[in-house]
Motif scaffolding. Sequence first.
Motif, PDB file in Angstrom:
ATOM      1  N   ARG A  53       0.800  -1.220   0.000  1.00  0.00           N
ATOM      2  CA  ARG A  53       0.000   0.000   0.000  1.00  0.00           C
ATOM      3  C   ARG A  53       0.841   1.283   0.000  1.00  0.00           C
ATOM      4  O   ARG A  53       0.330   2.345  -0.321  1.00  0.00           O
ATOM      5  CB  ARG A  53      -0.921   0.023   1.233  1.00  0.00           C
ATOM      6  CG  ARG A  53      -2.024  -1.019   1.227  1.00  0.00           C
ATOM      7  CD  ARG A  53      -3.011  -0.788   0.117  1.00  0.00           C
ATOM      8  NE  ARG A  53      -3.623   0.537   0.185  1.00  0.00           N
ATOM      9  CZ  ARG A  53      -4.385   1.039  -0.763  1.00  0.00           C
ATOM     10  NH1 ARG A  53      -4.612   0.343  -1.884  1.00  0.00           N
ATOM     11  NH2 ARG A  53      -4.928   2.236  -0.622  1.00  0.00           N
ATOM     12  N   SER A 120       1.436   8.250  -1.246  1.00  0.00           N
ATOM     13  CA  SER A 120       0.693   7.348  -0.363  1.00  0.00           C
ATOM     14  C   SER A 120       0.427   8.052   0.962  1.00  0.00           C
ATOM     15  O   SER A 120       1.264   8.834   1.435  1.00  0.00           O
ATOM     16  CB  SER A 120       1.488   6.063  -0.095  1.00  0.00           C
ATOM     17  OG  SER A 120       1.969   5.487  -1.278  1.00  0.00           O
ATOM     18  N   SER A 153      -4.672   4.823   2.842  1.00  0.00           N
ATOM     19  CA  SER A 153      -4.946   3.636   3.654  1.00  0.00           C
ATOM     20  C   SER A 153      -5.315   4.116   5.046  1.00  0.00           C
ATOM     21  O   SER A 153      -4.535   4.839   5.683  1.00  0.00           O
ATOM     22  CB  SER A 153      -3.720   2.721   3.707  1.00  0.00           C
ATOM     23  OG  SER A 153      -3.315   2.331   2.405  1.00  0.00           O
ATOM     24  N   PHE A 228      -9.227   1.316   1.977  1.00  0.00           N
ATOM     25  CA  PHE A 228      -8.271   1.646   0.932  1.00  0.00           C
ATOM     26  C   PHE A 228      -8.995   2.501  -0.100  1.00  0.00           C
ATOM     27  O   PHE A 228     -10.111   2.175  -0.525  1.00  0.00           O
ATOM     28  CB  PHE A 228      -7.729   0.401   0.245  1.00  0.00           C
ATOM     29  CG  PHE A 228      -6.958  -0.545   1.134  1.00  0.00           C
ATOM     30  CD1 PHE A 228      -6.450  -0.133   2.355  1.00  0.00           C
ATOM     31  CD2 PHE A 228      -6.735  -1.850   0.733  1.00  0.00           C
ATOM     32  CE1 PHE A 228      -5.735  -1.003   3.171  1.00  0.00           C
ATOM     33  CE2 PHE A 228      -6.026  -2.730   1.531  1.00  0.00           C
ATOM     34  CZ  PHE A 228      -5.525  -2.311   2.749  1.00  0.00           C
TER      35      PHE A 228
END
Length: 234
Positions: A53, A120, A153, A228
Amino acid sequence: MSTTEQSSYDFTNADFDAVYTGGDFLPGAGIEGVPWDIGQAQPEVVEMERLGRFTGEVLDIGCGPGDNAVFLAGRGHAVTAIDAAPAAIALARQRARGLDVTFDVADATELEGYDDRFDSVLDSALFHTLGEEGRRHCVRALHRVTRPGGRLSMLCFADVPGGMPAPLSVSENEVRSVLDEAGWEITYLSSSVFLGLPGPVRGFFEKVGSSPELDERGHTRLPVWRVFADRRSA
């Protein structure tokens, strides 16, 4: 305790700086100490990393004492970790000695100065603390500071039986609507658990009539949503 009494706790006014220095986290709530400081990365974060992730530049919002950021940096990720509590950032910096992690005191609902920077994002139990408007501001800010193709996430307390009481929990519908409005497409949502320390919240659980499940090491196991999401283009 009645629903009305439970809802009288306004967690948007919680003093996250004081909780790290022995102060009063939230008057009358009976929370003494740092219940989320388990001294290691959350197992769910470890699993997220295993699933791939986190790529590119990683932002950890509401990093607390920094164990998730330390874990990710130790796995070779470029991590920027922020928290609104200076005491939390000071502790996180101590735990990250020898690792290349950037720690900043910053408001996750604004994220000024970070535009178009990250690939991310990790939110490990911040979203549910922000209140309705704060949650919307936060995920909009995350959309602004992530690049095209960015991924989020998230772990947040789930509004389910056996979970944290209102207002410190979020329904699945709210998670979906808030993220969708801010330009995030949920690709996965399921129930999971968040580990904590029972001692600091024993008084709080007594007040709200809750008896959380404990694991074999004595950690509380609180239900969360594991979410997610992919950043949609503006």
